[in-house]
Write a protein that holds these residues in place. Structure first.
Motif, PDB file in Angstrom:
ATOM      1  N   GLU B 454       0.833  -1.199   0.000  1.00 27.31           N
ATOM      2  CA  GLU B 454       0.000   0.000   0.000  1.00 27.31           C
ATOM      3  C   GLU B 454       0.872   1.256   0.000  1.00 27.31           C
ATOM      4  O   GLU B 454       0.608   2.217  -0.734  1.00 27.31           O
ATOM      5  CB  GLU B 454      -0.915  -0.025   1.226  1.00 27.31           C
ATOM      6  CG  GLU B 454      -2.043   0.985   1.116  1.00 27.31           C
ATOM      7  CD  GLU B 454      -2.815   1.121   2.422  1.00 27.31           C
ATOM      8  OE1 GLU B 454      -2.929   0.117   3.149  1.00 27.31           O
ATOM      9  OE2 GLU B 454      -3.270   2.243   2.696  1.00 27.31           O
ATOM     10  N   ALA B 455       1.920   1.219   0.795  1.00 26.39           N
ATOM     11  CA  ALA B 455       2.772   2.413   0.918  1.00 26.39           C
ATOM     12  C   ALA B 455       3.436   2.772  -0.406  1.00 26.39           C
ATOM     13  O   ALA B 455       3.621   3.947  -0.724  1.00 26.39           O
ATOM     14  CB  ALA B 455       3.827   2.190   2.002  1.00 26.39           C
ATOM     15  N   ILE B 456       3.811   1.763  -1.191  1.00 24.50           N
ATOM     16  CA  ILE B 456       4.537   2.074  -2.436  1.00 24.50           C
ATOM     17  C   ILE B 456       3.604   2.086  -3.649  1.00 24.50           C
ATOM     18  O   ILE B 456       3.992   2.544  -4.725  1.00 24.50           O
ATOM     19  CB  ILE B 456       5.709   1.081  -2.656  1.00 24.50           C
ATOM     20  CG1 ILE B 456       6.774   1.702  -3.576  1.00 24.50           C
ATOM     21  CG2 ILE B 456       5.201  -0.270  -3.188  1.00 24.50           C
ATOM     22  CD1 ILE B 456       8.103   1.009  -3.555  1.00 24.50           C
ATOM     23  N   GLY B 457       2.376   1.636  -3.473  1.00 28.96           N
ATOM     24  CA  GLY B 457       1.431   1.586  -4.595  1.00 28.96           C
ATOM     25  C   GLY B 457       1.739   0.450  -5.541  1.00 28.96           C
ATOM     26  O   GLY B 457       1.782   0.614  -6.765  1.00 28.96           O
ATOM     27  N   TRP B 458       1.964  -0.711  -4.955  1.00 29.72           N
ATOM     28  CA  TRP B 458       2.395  -1.886  -5.725  1.00 29.72           C
ATOM     29  C   TRP B 458       1.462  -2.210  -6.891  1.00 29.72           C
ATOM     30  O   TRP B 458       1.900  -2.325  -8.038  1.00 29.72           O
ATOM     31  CB  TRP B 458       2.522  -3.096  -4.782  1.00 29.72           C
ATOM     32  CG  TRP B 458       2.559  -4.427  -5.469  1.00 29.72           C
ATOM     33  CD1 TRP B 458       1.503  -5.249  -5.735  1.00 29.72           C
ATOM     34  CD2 TRP B 458       3.715  -5.088  -6.002  1.00 29.72           C
ATOM     35  NE1 TRP B 458       1.923  -6.386  -6.382  1.00 29.72           N
ATOM     36  CE2 TRP B 458       3.279  -6.317  -6.562  1.00 29.72           C
ATOM     37  CE3 TRP B 458       5.075  -4.771  -6.051  1.00 29.72           C
ATOM     38  CZ2 TRP B 458       4.148  -7.223  -7.161  1.00 29.72           C
ATOM     39  CZ3 TRP B 458       5.951  -5.680  -6.652  1.00 29.72           C
ATOM     40  CH2 TRP B 458       5.488  -6.881  -7.203  1.00 29.72           C
TER      41      TRP B 458
END
Lengths: 289, 803
Positions: B454-458
């Protein structure tokens, strides 16, 4: 291997230019001239021996950087790289030099190292060397009783060797004032940001519309010295600057360079990126103009 | 920095989380002021009266040679030279600079085949820079000048830079204890068939729908700790051998020095100074034998030995280079049917911890995924290269580079999302852990992956980068791993701790755990203060003195907080109980009814007006315990002290994941790391900032291993980049945007639920970076590090064009 042994040497600190020139006249090749010292001190730690070290620190009035719209840029022998970065005139009129100075080594080294020292070191990797070679200019070489202007194109004669005579001191770098339409740029490749170049390139062109002339292209780390790129220059000289001519110039670079393998990169890689980087430097120069 | 926490309100060791006073807080580091101000005393800062300077004479002519003759006379004549030492002037006893042989039981070490084959000065040069003699002089300069005058005649020997070369039947033998120059292979006695794993691997491959295999290479990387190794040694007038040094393992070095010089351990005193970074480079002895041998040669006079960085580079261990073959079999649905692997390691010139690396490389492999069948073989061959030893991760980054790329290759072939595959197939609580002996005790890897993704927008980026145009290509990669918190039961982890309450109820905690920059003294102090119920400022740790401190195995295997922290906690629990017992007597209540407040008042929980100060109890125990007229006891005499010798019951592996996003310039091969997100299932963050520091520092070394760091050799075996000019690491400005996510899921065994974070941060950036480059370029790079030179060459060779 570093050494802890600092061999004996005489440190001389001339207080005037004439005194410095006298010292050089009397001692010639025995003198190691030090301005910022960022190369020499490292070399001494690795075993470089000097009989006499002449430091320019006490020489008055050599730390100037002056720009004049008609006569151009004058950089004294003691002017630091950081002074170049701080100069709005250099940023505006000599983008290649400013860009090279901006990313030169580290902040500590920029504060200490000098532009003229970088040229006189004669390294094929010198970032300011590439910029000045592209911008064109001359060094004022003073010796006891005489002075001559040494064209930057004639400065580097072999790896680590310059055309400076043993009795001469490089006191000033002159770069002519750019005519309207002059553009320039500097680019380099390194392993990490704060590093010696594995390839650097600087370009300077006179643009009239999209036609370029007085093309000066310089590239480092691809030969024993910093070099101009005559084949690539010939392609661009007087031609319309477009993707086709740029591609041709990029291809022509291969005739101008003779890279080797070393700790920082390989000959093959340097050949692979030389044209790409030349192209990008020209594009960068024109995008700023 | 973003930090996510998953609070679990549960009771751990009798203390409820909400009651924590210092655990979980970013307290000021105990060593920060002196380090920032430059007043911290490192070994190189130790200067004693009449101190002499030692210099090891090294062979820089050859990487492999025999010393035919050695003439020290010219060196001895140099003004200032006090003594010159050849091999015969020092102990002829063989030793092993590593301490791994002490860390497992004797029977295990024997079965593993650990050997002692090093000598203070050698007549058989085995690597570029091997030591052949010693000089002791009144100055470093004189010692160096003398070293240059040592006249040596060498018989050059063939130089072996690969396992294949040294394994050749006619090759010169490095030691007669290891025939064929095979330093190590998994012993049959411990690992039946000389292999790790389970199941019928060959059969499983037959039933697999997809089989992939490749051979990788992982580079010889240097720890590059800030402080080069320095020492002072003194054989004093009372016949005691003293050594000031900065080993990560002071107590084991203490034992090794006593054994080597045949002295009682009580006659050897080891003082650990402030340590300027470890990362495994000081896991054992580096130059302790040499400096102590010099000190013994000049009784009564201290000898300092320090080496320039280039020399330290050659003489302290690096990561083992490894050739790593792997074959995987999958079912169509992604089921991992079989894993077969072999790592062959370049041992360098000496054995050191020869038995450990080839083993652990396989442990990390078998600990990660639920393969139906798995087989791993590992060995190491001597090579004419500077020694290899421990380096943060200890084989785990090597396995990560190989396994995680192979998983992504399999996923690409099967058209399975690599994130989903990992979530489905990673091992869970109850599965056998890396040693295949104890089950995993806690695992929050899914949470790590979810938060990281979620943090990196996988999902968006992975989809977006699947189809792109242009010369600059982006990619996003993921990698997972787990490590260990101490290495019990493979290694006999133990830490002793003594807690002493002073007369004012402040506490001194004696523990030999090493502060090597990782912050352990700060976190151990937090554990002590929390457990004792004392303010942080009232607690002091005393470490690094072999006279004062009891046994501790040392800083290795990410074990200091986990094992040392539990030892401190248990000793402090005991001390607190003794204190409360005295208070209970005075207050006529029971221990359970008591608590202590921030002013060190022990009070009855139900009636807080009944209290007694901890300071009074402690003072009375020393100064005020009897009526001077009658001799009658008025208080309880005796200083409160508690001691434990603690061994853990587990190794609570932390799980973790890293996501990396890169942009590759396909015209130059340059890789721009745009973003890195690491999420770690650390159990509990005792000091969140220190945890994040470990993750960021680890990422710096992991990215370095993936992208640029490697020691180079020329054909003669001479190292060509043993300096920071020629060997590059990422600097601060090279680091990407980073997000650290701490997932707190308290482990049932760790102190306050904590698991390790020391080594873990380095591991997954390695595989994630390679996988991001794979997505960006469509090329997998099997030969680390993945330099622009290799990328451009691969693009050219494959005839790929990116437009």
């Amino acid at each position: 291997m570093s050494t802890r042994v600092l061999t004996d040497f005489d440190l001389v600190l001339p207080g005037s230019l004439s005194e410095a020139l006298d010292i050089l006249a009397q001692n010639g090749s025995a003198v190691t001239v030090v301005a910022g010292g960022t190369d020499i001190l490292v070399a001494m730690k690795a075993g470089f021996k000097a009989d006499m070290v002449m430091s320019l620190t006490a020489l008055p009035d050599l730390d100037y950087l002056d720009y004049d719209a008609s006569s151009g840029l004058r950089i004294g022998a003691n002017a630091s790289i950081a002074q170049v970065v701080d100069s709005a005139d250099v940023e505006r009129h000599y983008p290649a030099l400013w860009q090279a100075a901006k990313i030169f080594a580290t902040p500590q080294l920029r504060n200490t190292a000098t532009v003229v020292g970088n040229l006189l070191r004669g390294s094929p990797a010198g970032d300011c060397c590439a910029a000045v070679a592209a911008l064109g200019g001359s060094l004022t070489m003073a010796s006891a009783g005489s002075t001559r202007e040494l064209d930057i194109d004639d400065l580097w004669v072999a790896y680590g060797t310059t055309a400076r005579a043993d009795n001469e001191l490089a006191v000033e770098l002159k770069i002519p004032a750019p005519a309207a339409g002059r553009v320039s740029a500097f680019k380099r490749l390194t392993r990490v940001n704060e590093d010696l170049a594995k390839l650097n390139v600087a370009v300077s062109l006179q643009m009239d519309g999209s036609t370029c002339s007085d093309v000066r292209l310089a590239m480092g780390c691809v030969a024993p010295t910093m070099i101009r790129l005559p084949s690539a220059e010939a392609v661009l000289e007087g031609s319309e600057l477009n993707s086709e001519t740029l591609e041709k110039a990029a291809a022509a670079v291969q005739e101008d360079i003779s890279p080797i393998d070393d700790q920082r990169s390989t000959a093959e890689y340097r050949r692979g990126v030389a044209g790409v980087y030349l192209k990008r430097a020209v594009e960068q120069a024109c995008s700023i103009a | 920095m973003q930090r996510a926490r998953r609070w679990q309100w549960q009771r751990i060791e009798g203390i409820q989380m909400s009651e924590f006073k210092t655990i979980g807080k970013n307290e000021q580091r105990v060593d920060i002021r002196s380090k920032v101000l430059g007043t911290a005393v490192y070994a190189a800062d130790v200067n004693l009266p009449d101190m002499l300077h030692g210099k090891v004479v090294r062979c820089y002519e050859h990487a492999h040679a025999r010393v035919v003759s050695l003439d020290l006379s010219a060196a001895a004549a140099v003004p200032g030279v006090v003594k010159v030492l050849g091999p015969k002037d020092v102990t002829s006893k063989a030793f092993n600079k590593s301490v791994i042989d002490l860390m497992a039981s004797e029977s295990t070490a024997q079965m593993l085949g650990d050997i002692e084959e090093q000598h203070i000065f050698t007549d058989h040069v085995k690597f570029y820079g091997d030591g052949i003699a010693g000089i002791i002089a009144t100055s470093e300069e004189a010692a160096e000048q003398a070293a240059a005058l040592v006249a040596v005649e060498y018989e050059p020997l063939p130089v072996y830079l690969t396992p294949e070369a040294s394994a050749a039947p006619d090759a010169v033998q490095f030691t007669d204890q290891k025939p064929g120059n095979l330093a190590f292979s998994l012993p049959d006695g411990m690992f039946p068939g000389g292999q790790l794993g389970w199941g019928e691997v060959d059969q499983a491959f037959e039933g697999a729908d997809l089989v992939i295999e490749d051979t990788f290479y992982t580079p010889k990387q240097k720890q590059c700790q800030m402080e080069p190794n320095s020492y002072v040694a003194l054989y004093d007038d009372e016949g005691r051998l003293n050594c000031w040094m900065s080993s990560q393992m002071p107590k084991l070095v203490h034992e090794k020095l006593a054994r080597l010089f045949e002295m009682p351990m009580s006659q050897v005193k080891v003082t650990q100074t402030v340590v300027g970074g470890g990362f495994g480079a000081r896991l054992g002895m580096v130059m302790e034998p040499e400096v102590c041998a010099m000190a013994l040669a000049v009784p009564g006079r201290p000898v300092k030995l320090q080496q320039p960085r280039e020399e330290d580079w050659l003489t302290s261990p690096s990561r083992h280079p490894s050739r790593y073959w792997m074959k995987l079999g999958f079912k169509k649905d992604g089921t991992p049917a079989a894993c077969d692997a072999r790592s062959t390691n370049f041992k360098g010139g000496y054995y050191l911890d020869g038995s450990a690396l080839a083993s652990t490389t396989g442990f990390w492999l078998q600990g990660m995924y639920r393969f139906d069948t798995l087989r791993y073989k590992g060995d190491s061959y001597f090579t004419n290269q500077p020694v290899c030893g421990a380096f943060r991760g200890y084989g785990n980054p090597q396995t990560n580079f190989v396994l995680e790329q192979m998983i992504d290759r399999g996923c690409a072939e099967l058209n399975i999302d690599p994130l989903e595959w990992r979530k489905k197939w990673h091992k869970q609580v109850g599965d056998m852990s890396w040693l295949n002996a104890t089950p995993y005790t806690s695992c929050a890897l899914d949470e790590c992956l979810d938060q990281g993704a979620e943090a990196i927008g996988w999902a968006e980026k992975r989809a977006k980068y699947a189809s792109q145009t242009g010369t600059k290509r982006r990619g996003i990669g993921v990698s997972v791993g787990n490590h260990t918190s101490g290495a019990f039961p493979m290694i006999l982890e133990q830490t002793t701790c003594t807690v002493r309450l002073n007369e004012d109820a402040s506490a001194t905690v004696l523990v030999a755990c090493s502060e090597i920059g990782q912050g352990s003294h700060t976190t151990l102090r937090q554990i002590a203060a929390e457990t004792l119920g004392l303010p942080l400022d009232d607690v002091r740790l005393d470490a690094g003195d072999s006279d004062a401190n009891g046994f501790d195995i040392g800083a290795h295997a990410s074990r200091t907080l986990y094992v040392g922290g539990t030892a401190v906690m248990k000793a402090c629990e005991d001390a607190r109980e003794q204190l409360f017992a005295r208070a209970a007597k005075l207050l006529q209540t029971s221990i359970d009814e008591l608590d202590i407040d921030e002013n060190k008042q022990i009070f009855v929980k139900d009636s807080p007006d009944r209290f007694v100060s901890a300071a009074k109890i402690c003072r009375d125990g020393s100064f005020n315990f009897a009526n001077p007229q009658t001799g009658e006891l008025e208080g309880e005499p005796g200083q409160i002290q508690a001691y434990v010798s603690y061994k853990p019951d587990n190794n609570s592996p932390p799980f973790f994941s890293t996501f990396v996003e890169v942009e590759v310039d396909t015209e130059t091969g340059e890789v721009d790391v745009l973003e890195l997100v690491s999420s770690h299932d650390i159990g509990r963050a005792i000091h969140p900032a220190i945890c994040e520091g470990q993750m960021e520092g680890g990422a710096q070394q992991g990215l370095g291993m993936a992208l640029m760091e490697e020691i180079y050799f020329d054909d003669n075996g001479h190292v060509t980049n043993n300096s920071f000019t020629d060997y590059k690491m990422l600097g601060a400005s090279d680091m990407p945007k980073m997000t650290n996510i701490l997932v707190e899921n308290p482990d049932p065994y760790g102190p306050f639920g904590a698991k390790s974070v020391g080594e873990a941060g380095l591991v997954t950036p390695v595989g994630a970076t390679a996988n991001a480059i794979f997505q960006a370029t469509g090329i997998q790079f099997t030969q680390g590090p993945i330099t622009p030179e290799k990328i451009l060459q691969a693009i050219k060779e494959k005839g790929l064009s990116y437009t």
